[in-house]
Design a protein around this motif. Structure first.
Motif, PDB file in Angstrom:
ATOM      1  N   GLU A  10       0.832  -1.209   0.000  1.00 52.23           N
ATOM      2  CA  GLU A  10       0.000   0.000   0.000  1.00 52.23           C
ATOM      3  C   GLU A  10       0.866   1.259   0.000  1.00 52.23           C
ATOM      4  OE1 GLU A  10      -3.368   0.655  -0.159  1.00 52.23           O
ATOM      5  OE2 GLU A  10      -3.472  -1.456  -0.757  1.00 52.23           O
ATOM      6  N   LEU A  11       1.952   1.222   0.774  1.00 58.01           N
ATOM      7  CA  LEU A  11       2.852   2.379   0.819  1.00 58.01           C
ATOM      8  C   LEU A  11       3.478   2.614  -0.547  1.00 58.01           C
ATOM      9  CD1 LEU A  11       4.566   1.831   4.309  1.00 58.01           C
ATOM     10  CD2 LEU A  11       3.000   3.679   3.709  1.00 58.01           C
ATOM     11  N   LYS A  12       3.882   1.516  -1.160  1.00 57.82           N
ATOM     12  CA  LYS A  12       4.494   1.621  -2.490  1.00 57.82           C
ATOM     13  C   LYS A  12       3.524   2.241  -3.481  1.00 57.82           C
ATOM     14  CE  LYS A  12       7.275  -2.272  -2.605  1.00 57.82           C
ATOM     15  NZ  LYS A  12       7.406  -3.654  -3.105  1.00 57.82           N
ATOM     16  N   TYR A  59       0.931  10.489  15.418  1.00 59.33           N
ATOM     17  CA  TYR A  59      -0.370  11.007  14.991  1.00 59.33           C
ATOM     18  C   TYR A  59      -0.536  10.922  13.481  1.00 59.33           C
ATOM     19  CZ  TYR A  59      -2.126  12.605  19.461  1.00 59.33           C
ATOM     20  OH  TYR A  59      -2.632  12.640  20.718  1.00 59.33           O
ATOM     21  N   ARG A  60       0.512  11.350  12.782  1.00 62.40           N
ATOM     22  CA  ARG A  60       0.449  11.310  11.315  1.00 62.40           C
ATOM     23  C   ARG A  60       0.312   9.884  10.808  1.00 62.40           C
ATOM     24  NH1 ARG A  60       4.483  15.275  10.961  1.00 62.40           N
ATOM     25  NH2 ARG A  60       6.029  13.620  10.798  1.00 62.40           N
ATOM     26  N   THR A  61       1.066   8.974  11.441  1.00 61.31           N
ATOM     27  CA  THR A  61       1.062   7.590  10.980  1.00 61.31           C
ATOM     28  C   THR A  61      -0.277   6.919  11.263  1.00 61.31           C
ATOM     29  OG1 THR A  61       3.418   7.526  11.452  1.00 61.31           O
ATOM     30  CG2 THR A  61       2.345   5.419  11.035  1.00 61.31           C
ATOM     31  N   VAL A  62      -0.846   7.219  12.438  1.00 61.18           N
ATOM     32  CA  VAL A  62      -2.156   6.662  12.768  1.00 61.18           C
ATOM     33  C   VAL A  62      -3.182   7.117  11.725  1.00 61.18           C
ATOM     34  CG1 VAL A  62      -4.077   6.846  14.424  1.00 61.18           C
ATOM     35  CG2 VAL A  62      -1.783   6.293  15.241  1.00 61.18           C
ATOM     36  N   ASP A  63      -3.133   8.395  11.377  1.00 68.61           N
ATOM     37  CA  ASP A  63      -4.036   8.914  10.341  1.00 68.61           C
ATOM     38  C   ASP A  63      -3.842   8.200   9.010  1.00 68.61           C
ATOM     39  OD1 ASP A  63      -5.641  10.684  11.585  1.00 68.61           O
ATOM     40  OD2 ASP A  63      -4.367  12.441  11.219  1.00 68.61           O
ATOM     41  N   LEU A  64      -2.591   8.025   8.660  1.00 65.70           N
ATOM     42  CA  LEU A  64      -2.266   7.360   7.397  1.00 65.70           C
ATOM     43  C   LEU A  64      -2.766   5.916   7.404  1.00 65.70           C
ATOM     44  CD1 LEU A  64      -0.709   7.502   4.651  1.00 65.70           C
ATOM     45  CD2 LEU A  64       1.286   6.638   5.900  1.00 65.70           C
ATOM     46  N   LYS A  66      -5.110   4.681   9.122  1.00 62.10           N
ATOM     47  CA  LYS A  66      -6.572   4.685   9.094  1.00 62.10           C
ATOM     48  C   LYS A  66      -7.046   4.903   7.659  1.00 62.10           C
ATOM     49  CE  LYS A  66      -9.110   8.085  10.225  1.00 62.10           C
ATOM     50  NZ  LYS A  66      -9.528   9.306  10.909  1.00 62.10           N
ATOM     51  N   GLU A  67      -6.438   5.866   7.013  1.00 62.61           N
ATOM     52  CA  GLU A  67      -6.815   6.181   5.640  1.00 62.61           C
ATOM     53  C   GLU A  67      -6.575   5.001   4.701  1.00 62.61           C
ATOM     54  OE1 GLU A  67      -4.902   9.854   4.165  1.00 62.61           O
ATOM     55  OE2 GLU A  67      -5.123   8.790   2.261  1.00 62.61           O
ATOM     56  N   MET A  68      -5.515   4.243   4.994  1.00 63.66           N
ATOM     57  CA  MET A  68      -5.197   3.099   4.139  1.00 63.66           C
ATOM     58  C   MET A  68      -6.011   1.865   4.525  1.00 63.66           C
ATOM     59  SD  MET A  68      -1.130   3.364   3.246  1.00 63.66           S
ATOM     60  CE  MET A  68      -0.569   2.852   4.841  1.00 63.66           C
ATOM     61  N   GLY A  69      -6.803   1.969   5.578  1.00 63.14           N
ATOM     62  CA  GLY A  69      -7.685   0.867   5.950  1.00 63.14           C
ATOM     63  C   GLY A  69      -7.078  -0.163   6.885  1.00 63.14           C
ATOM     64  N   PHE A  70      -5.941   0.161   7.520  1.00 66.32           N
ATOM     65  CA  PHE A  70      -5.330  -0.792   8.446  1.00 66.32           C
ATOM     66  C   PHE A  70      -5.832  -0.607   9.875  1.00 66.32           C
ATOM     67  CE2 PHE A  70      -2.446  -0.816   4.903  1.00 66.32           C
ATOM     68  CZ  PHE A  70      -2.145  -2.157   4.772  1.00 66.32           C
ATOM     69  N   LEU A  71      -6.251   0.612  10.182  1.00 68.33           N
ATOM     70  CA  LEU A  71      -6.791   0.883  11.512  1.00 68.33           C
ATOM     71  C   LEU A  71      -8.203   1.409  11.356  1.00 68.33           C
ATOM     72  CD1 LEU A  71      -3.934   2.817  13.396  1.00 68.33           C
ATOM     73  CD2 LEU A  71      -4.541   0.405  13.639  1.00 68.33           C
ATOM     74  N   SER A  72      -9.054   1.078  12.305  1.00 61.86           N
ATOM     75  CA  SER A  72     -10.334   1.779  12.315  1.00 61.86           C
ATOM     76  C   SER A  72     -10.506   2.497  13.632  1.00 61.86           C
ATOM     77  CB  SER A  72     -11.506   0.843  12.014  1.00 61.86           C
ATOM     78  OG  SER A  72     -11.443  -0.293  12.804  1.00 61.86           O
ATOM     79  N   LYS A  73     -11.171   3.638  13.541  1.00 65.59           N
ATOM     80  CA  LYS A  73     -11.413   4.439  14.727  1.00 65.59           C
ATOM     81  C   LYS A  73     -12.615   3.845  15.430  1.00 65.59           C
ATOM     82  CE  LYS A  73     -11.159   9.217  14.630  1.00 65.59           C
ATOM     83  NZ  LYS A  73     -11.748  10.533  14.422  1.00 65.59           N
ATOM     84  N   VAL A  74     -12.516   3.685  16.737  1.00 67.86           N
ATOM     85  CA  VAL A  74     -13.672   3.211  17.491  1.00 67.86           C
ATOM     86  C   VAL A  74     -14.033   4.266  18.533  1.00 67.86           C
ATOM     87  CG1 VAL A  74     -13.516   0.728  17.141  1.00 67.86           C
ATOM     88  CG2 VAL A  74     -12.065   1.783  18.861  1.00 67.86           C
ATOM     89  N   ASN A  75     -15.317   4.455  18.718  1.00 73.25           N
ATOM     90  CA  ASN A  75     -15.797   5.480  19.633  1.00 73.25           C
ATOM     91  C   ASN A  75     -16.643   4.818  20.710  1.00 73.25           C
ATOM     92  OD1 ASN A  75     -16.898   7.632  20.919  1.00 73.25           O
ATOM     93  ND2 ASN A  75     -17.574   8.679  19.066  1.00 73.25           N
ATOM     94  N   PHE A  76     -16.187   4.910  21.940  1.00 74.85           N
ATOM     95  CA  PHE A  76     -16.929   4.287  23.036  1.00 74.85           C
ATOM     96  C   PHE A  76     -17.631   5.329  23.901  1.00 74.85           C
ATOM     97  CE2 PHE A  76     -13.481   0.870  22.685  1.00 74.85           C
ATOM     98  CZ  PHE A  76     -14.180   0.219  21.695  1.00 74.85           C
ATOM     99  N   GLU A  84      -8.235   0.486  16.480  1.00 72.06           N
ATOM    100  CA  GLU A  84      -7.886  -0.931  16.514  1.00 72.06           C
ATOM    101  C   GLU A  84      -7.573  -1.386  15.103  1.00 72.06           C
ATOM    102  OE1 GLU A  84     -11.184  -3.069  18.102  1.00 72.06           O
ATOM    103  OE2 GLU A  84     -12.471  -2.608  16.424  1.00 72.06           O
ATOM    104  N   VAL A  85      -6.833  -2.474  15.029  1.00 74.67           N
ATOM    105  CA  VAL A  85      -6.451  -2.984  13.723  1.00 74.67           C
ATOM    106  C   VAL A  85      -7.679  -3.555  13.050  1.00 74.67           C
ATOM    107  CG1 VAL A  85      -5.020  -4.639  12.483  1.00 74.67           C
ATOM    108  CG2 VAL A  85      -4.127  -3.508  14.525  1.00 74.67           C
ATOM    109  N   LYS A  86      -7.838  -3.208  11.815  1.00 75.27           N
ATOM    110  CA  LYS A  86      -8.979  -3.680  11.053  1.00 75.27           C
ATOM    111  C   LYS A  86      -8.655  -5.061  10.516  1.00 75.27           C
ATOM    112  CE  LYS A  86     -12.146  -1.333   8.023  1.00 75.27           C
ATOM    113  NZ  LYS A  86     -12.375  -0.075   7.356  1.00 75.27           N
ATOM    114  N   ASP A  87      -9.564  -5.992  10.745  1.00 71.60           N
ATOM    115  CA  ASP A  87      -9.394  -7.297  10.128  1.00 71.60           C
ATOM    116  C   ASP A  87      -9.765  -7.152   8.655  1.00 71.60           C
ATOM    117  OD1 ASP A  87      -9.601  -9.889   9.166  1.00 71.60           O
ATOM    118  OD2 ASP A  87     -10.091 -10.659  11.165  1.00 71.60           O
TER     119      ASP A  87
END
Ligand SMILES: [Zn+2]
Ligand SMILES: [Zn+2]
Ligand SMILES: [Zn+2]
Length: 160
Positions: A10-12, A59-64, A66-76, A84-87
């Motif tokens: 994805e980075l490539k 912060y920048r990496t978390v955003d990246l 998330k944008e690439m679909g590896f992390l999803s934001k969860v709101n409790f 958390e890591v997206k399956d």
């Protein structure tokens, strides 16, 4: 590990550099699965491991990620931005949130297939994912509430 290969690809694709820092940020979320870390907590954990990453980079990496679909934001509902890591192969799991102690439990089975089918039939949507939170009182808090009641009752009996 497959997910790191996918990250490199994805980075490539985006002409971004494959850095060990980017992998380290993903790894801290992978290693703490089920903890739903905030970016600050990820920073804490990484600095314990002597990774020299600045908060801004995290912060920048978390955003990246998330944008690439590896992390999803969860709101409790606690006002924190948690991730958390997206399956990549399944829909997101469900969360059970205790309104007393704030503990978050996870339900790994989807359980929504029938609902998804129904929604697809009714709306013509193709469902890709969902986020579902349940709020309630966890078994521990229920047990401690019963204990309170019992000791209150015992106290009342002993006064007599
Ligand atoms: Zn979760
Ligand atoms: Zn589903
Ligand atoms: Zn609880």
């Amino acid at each position: 590990m497959k997910i790191y290969e996918k990250l490199r690809n994805e980075l490539k694709k985006r002409h971004l550099r494959i850095t060990s820092q980017r992998e380290a940020v993903l790894s801290v979320f992978l290693e703490n699965e089920g903890e739903h870390l905030t970016a600050d907590e990820a920073y804490e954990k990484l600095s314990h491991k002597n990774s020299h990453i600045s908060k801004a980079t995290i912060y920048r990496t978390v955003d990246l990620l998330k944008e690439m679909g590896f992390l999803s934001k969860v709101n409790f509902g606690d006002g924190m931005e948690r991730y958390e890591v997206k399956d990549l192969n399944t829909h997101q799991h469900h969360h059970l949130i205790c309104t007393k102690c704030g503990q978050v439990y996870e339900i790994k089975e989807d359980l929504l297939e029938d609902v998804e089918k129904l929604i697809e039939e009714r709306t013509g949507f193709k469902i890709q994912d969902h986020q579902l939170n349940f709020y309630g009182i966890c078994p521990k808090c229920q047990a401690s509430k019963n204990e309170e009641k019992n000791t209150e009752e015992a106290a009342r009996h002993s006064i007599k």
